[in-house]
Design a protein around this motif. Sequence first.
Motif, PDB file in Angstrom:
ATOM      1  N   ARG A  35     -19.599 -22.543 -21.724  1.00 51.10           N
ATOM      2  CA  ARG A  35     -20.568 -23.080 -20.776  1.00 51.10           C
ATOM      3  C   ARG A  35     -21.902 -23.458 -21.402  1.00 51.10           C
ATOM      4  O   ARG A  35     -22.837 -23.764 -20.695  1.00 51.10           O
ATOM      5  N   TYR A  66      -5.233 -26.517 -26.377  1.00 52.18           N
ATOM      6  CA  TYR A  66      -5.064 -25.197 -27.020  1.00 52.18           C
ATOM      7  C   TYR A  66      -4.746 -25.352 -28.505  1.00 52.18           C
ATOM      8  O   TYR A  66      -5.224 -24.565 -29.320  1.00 52.18           O
ATOM      9  N   ARG A  69      -7.927 -25.925 -30.296  1.00 46.53           N
ATOM     10  CA  ARG A  69      -8.695 -24.679 -30.419  1.00 46.53           C
ATOM     11  C   ARG A  69      -8.053 -23.728 -31.428  1.00 46.53           C
ATOM     12  O   ARG A  69      -8.736 -23.017 -32.149  1.00 46.53           O
ATOM     13  N   GLY A 161      -7.443 -18.088 -11.318  1.00 47.94           N
ATOM     14  CA  GLY A 161      -6.491 -17.859 -10.232  1.00 47.94           C
ATOM     15  C   GLY A 161      -5.357 -16.928 -10.635  1.00 47.94           C
ATOM     16  O   GLY A 161      -4.551 -16.553  -9.787  1.00 47.94           O
ATOM     17  N   GLU A 162      -5.291 -16.558 -11.917  1.00 48.46           N
ATOM     18  CA  GLU A 162      -4.241 -15.635 -12.363  1.00 48.46           C
ATOM     19  C   GLU A 162      -4.818 -14.226 -12.488  1.00 48.46           C
ATOM     20  O   GLU A 162      -6.008 -14.041 -12.758  1.00 48.46           O
ATOM     21  N   THR A 187     -21.857 -13.036 -23.351  1.00 46.99           N
ATOM     22  CA  THR A 187     -21.102 -13.550 -22.200  1.00 46.99           C
ATOM     23  C   THR A 187     -22.075 -14.026 -21.131  1.00 46.99           C
ATOM     24  O   THR A 187     -23.112 -13.398 -20.903  1.00 46.99           O
ATOM     25  N   SER A 188     -21.699 -15.129 -20.463  1.00 47.86           N
ATOM     26  CA  SER A 188     -22.552 -15.653 -19.393  1.00 47.86           C
ATOM     27  C   SER A 188     -22.447 -14.779 -18.142  1.00 47.86           C
ATOM     28  O   SER A 188     -23.226 -14.943 -17.212  1.00 47.86           O
ATOM     29  N   TYR A 192     -15.300 -13.524 -13.138  1.00 52.67           N
ATOM     30  CA  TYR A 192     -14.848 -12.247 -12.581  1.00 52.67           C
ATOM     31  C   TYR A 192     -13.364 -12.047 -12.839  1.00 52.67           C
ATOM     32  O   TYR A 192     -12.641 -13.025 -12.994  1.00 52.67           O
ATOM     33  N   ASN A 212     -27.901 -11.476 -25.850  1.00 57.43           N
ATOM     34  CA  ASN A 212     -27.588 -12.882 -25.578  1.00 57.43           C
ATOM     35  C   ASN A 212     -28.736 -13.743 -26.094  1.00 57.43           C
ATOM     36  O   ASN A 212     -29.866 -13.274 -26.206  1.00 57.43           O
TER      37      ASN A 212
HETATM   38  C1  BJW Z   1     -24.671 -16.246 -27.456  1.00 56.15           C
HETATM   39  C2  BJW Z   1     -24.630 -16.896 -28.709  1.00 56.15           C
HETATM   40  C3  BJW Z   1     -24.952 -16.116 -29.850  1.00 56.15           C
HETATM   41  C4  BJW Z   1     -24.078 -18.340 -27.207  1.00 56.15           C
HETATM   42  N1  BJW Z   1     -25.279 -14.814 -29.674  1.00 56.15           N
HETATM   43  N2  BJW Z   1     -25.011 -14.972 -27.316  1.00 56.15           N
HETATM   44  C5  BJW Z   1     -15.400 -13.019  -7.442  1.00 56.15           C
HETATM   45  C6  BJW Z   1     -16.367 -13.920  -7.075  1.00 56.15           C
HETATM   46  C7  BJW Z   1     -16.195 -15.273  -7.304  1.00 56.15           C
HETATM   47  C8  BJW Z   1     -15.038 -15.764  -7.905  1.00 56.15           C
HETATM   48  C9  BJW Z   1     -14.071 -14.863  -8.271  1.00 56.15           C
HETATM   49  C10 BJW Z   1     -14.252 -13.514  -8.032  1.00 56.15           C
HETATM   50  N3  BJW Z   1     -13.158 -12.878  -8.488  1.00 56.15           N
HETATM   51  C11 BJW Z   1     -12.306 -13.789  -9.030  1.00 56.15           C
HETATM   52  C12 BJW Z   1     -12.827 -15.013  -8.889  1.00 56.15           C
HETATM   53  C13 BJW Z   1     -12.218 -16.287  -9.343  1.00 56.15           C
HETATM   54  C14 BJW Z   1     -12.362 -16.532 -10.834  1.00 56.15           C
HETATM   55  C15 BJW Z   1     -13.839 -16.571 -11.206  1.00 56.15           C
HETATM   56  O1  BJW Z   1     -14.408 -15.678 -11.795  1.00 56.15           O
HETATM   57  N4  BJW Z   1     -14.508 -17.663 -10.916  1.00 56.15           N
HETATM   58  C16 BJW Z   1     -15.931 -17.800 -11.264  1.00 56.15           C
HETATM   59  C17 BJW Z   1     -16.096 -18.916 -12.297  1.00 56.15           C
HETATM   60  C18 BJW Z   1     -16.712 -18.050 -10.025  1.00 56.15           C
HETATM   61  N5  BJW Z   1     -11.680 -15.522 -11.611  1.00 56.15           N
HETATM   62  C19 BJW Z   1     -10.367 -15.594 -11.835  1.00 56.15           C
HETATM   63  O2  BJW Z   1      -9.674 -16.484 -11.360  1.00 56.15           O
HETATM   64  C20 BJW Z   1      -9.736 -14.495 -12.669  1.00 56.15           C
HETATM   65  N6  BJW Z   1      -8.577 -13.984 -12.019  1.00 56.15           N
HETATM   66  C21 BJW Z   1      -8.647 -13.192 -10.948  1.00 56.15           C
HETATM   67  O3  BJW Z   1      -9.697 -12.798 -10.517  1.00 56.15           O
HETATM   68  O4  BJW Z   1      -7.409 -12.853 -10.419  1.00 56.15           O
HETATM   69  C22 BJW Z   1      -7.388 -12.246  -9.123  1.00 56.15           C
HETATM   70  C23 BJW Z   1      -7.470 -13.372  -8.127  1.00 56.15           C
HETATM   71  C24 BJW Z   1      -6.514 -14.358  -8.148  1.00 56.15           C
HETATM   72  C25 BJW Z   1      -6.582 -15.388  -7.192  1.00 56.15           C
HETATM   73  C26 BJW Z   1      -7.621 -15.435  -6.289  1.00 56.15           C
HETATM   74  C27 BJW Z   1      -8.602 -14.439  -6.310  1.00 56.15           C
HETATM   75  C28 BJW Z   1      -8.513 -13.388  -7.224  1.00 56.15           C
HETATM   76  C29 BJW Z   1      -9.244 -15.047 -13.991  1.00 56.15           C
HETATM   77  C30 BJW Z   1     -10.339 -15.487 -14.883  1.00 56.15           C
HETATM   78  C31 BJW Z   1      -9.739 -16.085 -16.161  1.00 56.15           C
HETATM   79  C32 BJW Z   1     -10.791 -16.712 -17.058  1.00 56.15           C
HETATM   80  N7  BJW Z   1     -10.130 -17.469 -18.064  1.00 56.15           N
HETATM   81  C33 BJW Z   1     -10.898 -18.113 -19.099  1.00 56.15           C
HETATM   82  C34 BJW Z   1      -9.951 -18.991 -19.954  1.00 56.15           C
HETATM   83  C35 BJW Z   1      -9.115 -18.091 -20.870  1.00 56.15           C
HETATM   84  C36 BJW Z   1      -8.211 -18.880 -21.736  1.00 56.15           C
HETATM   85  C37 BJW Z   1      -8.951 -19.830 -22.644  1.00 56.15           C
HETATM   86  O5  BJW Z   1      -9.823 -19.452 -23.434  1.00 56.15           O
HETATM   87  O6  BJW Z   1      -8.666 -21.024 -22.576  1.00 56.15           O
HETATM   88  O7  BJW Z   1     -11.571 -17.126 -19.900  1.00 56.15           O
HETATM   89  S1  BJW Z   1     -12.244 -19.087 -18.451  1.00 56.15           S
HETATM   90  C38 BJW Z   1     -13.377 -18.711 -19.743  1.00 56.15           C
HETATM   91  O8  BJW Z   1     -14.519 -17.973 -19.211  1.00 56.15           O
HETATM   92  C39 BJW Z   1     -12.638 -17.735 -20.671  1.00 56.15           C
HETATM   93  C40 BJW Z   1     -13.720 -16.737 -20.986  1.00 56.15           C
HETATM   94  O9  BJW Z   1     -13.161 -15.517 -21.437  1.00 56.15           O
HETATM   95  C41 BJW Z   1     -14.477 -16.631 -19.685  1.00 56.15           C
HETATM   96  C42 BJW Z   1     -15.876 -16.075 -19.813  1.00 56.15           C
HETATM   97  O10 BJW Z   1     -16.679 -16.916 -20.570  1.00 56.15           O
HETATM   98  P1  BJW Z   1     -17.764 -16.308 -21.564  1.00 56.15           P
HETATM   99  O11 BJW Z   1     -17.086 -15.566 -22.645  1.00 56.15           O
HETATM  100  O12 BJW Z   1     -18.787 -15.584 -20.791  1.00 56.15           O
HETATM  101  O13 BJW Z   1     -18.336 -17.644 -22.231  1.00 56.15           O
HETATM  102  P2  BJW Z   1     -19.536 -18.605 -21.717  1.00 56.15           P
HETATM  103  O14 BJW Z   1     -19.442 -19.866 -22.477  1.00 56.15           O
HETATM  104  O15 BJW Z   1     -19.571 -18.697 -20.264  1.00 56.15           O
HETATM  105  O16 BJW Z   1     -20.866 -17.850 -22.167  1.00 56.15           O
HETATM  106  C43 BJW Z   1     -21.235 -17.698 -23.526  1.00 56.15           C
HETATM  107  C44 BJW Z   1     -22.508 -16.892 -23.567  1.00 56.15           C
HETATM  108  O17 BJW Z   1     -22.816 -16.630 -24.922  1.00 56.15           O
HETATM  109  C45 BJW Z   1     -23.717 -17.612 -22.951  1.00 56.15           C
HETATM  110  O18 BJW Z   1     -24.403 -16.723 -22.077  1.00 56.15           O
HETATM  111  C46 BJW Z   1     -24.590 -17.937 -24.176  1.00 56.15           C
HETATM  112  O19 BJW Z   1     -25.969 -17.894 -23.890  1.00 56.15           O
HETATM  113  C47 BJW Z   1     -24.195 -16.852 -25.126  1.00 56.15           C
HETATM  114  N8  BJW Z   1     -24.326 -17.166 -26.554  1.00 56.15           N
HETATM  115  N9  BJW Z   1     -24.263 -18.175 -28.528  1.00 56.15           N
HETATM  116  C48 BJW Z   1     -25.289 -14.281 -28.416  1.00 56.15           C
HETATM  117  N10 BJW Z   1     -24.944 -16.624 -31.088  1.00 56.15           N
END
Ligand code: BJW
Length: 246
Positions: A35, A66, A69, A161-162, A187-188, A192, A212
Motif C-alpha cells: 500500500r 505471483y 513476485r 475473503g478466505e 505493517t499498515s 484483518y 514504521n
Molecule cells: C516500513 C518500511 C520500512 C514501508 N521500515 N516500515 C474486519 C473489518 C473490516 C474488514 C474485515 C474484517 N475482518 C475481515 C475483513 C475482510 C478482509 C480485510 O481485512 N479487509 C480490509 C482491507 C478492510 N480480511 C480478509 O478477507 C481476511 N480473511 C478473513 O478475515 O476471513 C474471515 C472472513 C471471510 C469472509 C468474510 C469475512 C471474514 C484475509 C486477509 C488476507 C490478506 N491477504 C494479503 C495477500 C496475501 C497473498 C499475497 O501476498 O499476495 O496479505 S493482502 C496483503 O495485505 C497481504 C499482506 O500480508 C496484508 C497486510 O499488508 P501489510 O503487510 O500491512 O503491508 P502494507 O503495504 O499495507 O503496509 C506496509 C507498511 O510498512 C506501511 O505501513 C509502511 O509505512 C511500512 N514500511 N517500508 C518500516 N523500511
Amino acid sequence: MQFSENLIKKIKSAQNVSVLTGAGVSAESGVPTFRDPGGIWEKFRPEELANFNAFISDPDFVWGWYQHRREIMREVTPNHGHLALAEMESLFNEFNLITQNIDNLHKRAGSKNITELHGNIERNYCLKCRTFYNDIDVSEKKVLKCEKCGGIIRPDVVWFGEMLPEKALSHAENCAKRSDLFFSIGTSAEVYPAALLPLIAKRSGAYVVEINIKPTVMSMDLDEVLTGKSGEILNLLLNKIKEIRN
Ligand code: BJW
Ligand code: ZN
C-alpha cells in the motif's frame, strides 16, 4: 536513537515477547510493499488480484503476478531487520514471531519460531486434488496444471475473503494475549484479522510498540511508536536488548 525509559524497563523484565511483521520489514530487502507508493497495489487494486474470483476468472494473469513476485523474492536476501529478529529469539524466555509476509525471509534469516498468517509463496497446491507443488519453474508465466488430475495450481497464500489457517491464527492470538511486550513492525495494520493482534496484546496488558516509517491507523492506540526503517531500528534495538539482558 534513544529508547524510552518505559521500553527499557519492559525489555529488562519481559518474559514473553511477540512480534507481528508486515511487508515493510522486507522493503529494505527490495520486496515491494502493498500500500505504499511504488507498492504492489499501486497499479492494481487488491481485489483485482488477491482473491479467489480473480484467480478463477483469469488464472494466467494472477499466476503471472505471483511468478513475477517469486522472481523478486528469490533474488533478494534478508536484511538487518530479519537478522535482528532471528537473533532476538534466544534473548527472551519466549519469543514468537508472527508474520503476514509470504516471502520466507524470516526463515532464511534464521528465525525458528515463526507463525505464517497469510501462507507462503513457495508452496502451491492443486485446487482439485490438493497435491502440493513447491519447487516450480519461475519462468513459466501460464498457470500450471496438476500432473495427477489436470486441476489448476494456486499459491498457498490467503486471499481476501478466505479464512486464515486456523491453527496459526489461534496460536497468534494466544501469543498476543500472553505477551508482556509486543512489537508491530512494518505493517499498515489495515488488514484483518492480523490487525487485531496488537490490540489484543494491549487489551491483555502488554506494552505495545509500533515500528514504521510513518504513522498507521493504529499508532494512536499503542503505547509507543518508533519512527524509521525497521532494519535500522531493529538493529539498534537488538544491541540495546543484548546490553540489558546479557
Ligand atoms: C516500513 C518500511 C520500512 C514501508 N521500515 N516500515 C474486519 C473489518 C473490516 C474488514 C474485515 C474484517 N475482518 C475481515 C475483513 C475482510 C478482509 C480485510 O481485512 N479487509 C480490509 C482491507 C478492510 N480480511 C480478509 O478477507 C481476511 N480473511 C478473513 O478475515 O476471513 C474471515 C472472513 C471471510 C469472509 C468474510 C469475512 C471474514 C484475509 C486477509 C488476507 C490478506 N491477504 C494479503 C495477500 C496475501 C497473498 C499475497 O501476498 O499476495 O496479505 S493482502 C496483503 O495485505 C497481504 C499482506 O500480508 C496484508 C497486510 O499488508 P501489510 O503487510 O500491512 O503491508 P502494507 O503495504 O499495507 O503496509 C506496509 C507498511 O510498512 C506501511 O505501513 C509502511 O509505512 C511500512 N514500511 N517500508 C518500516 N523500511
Ligand atoms: Zn490435482
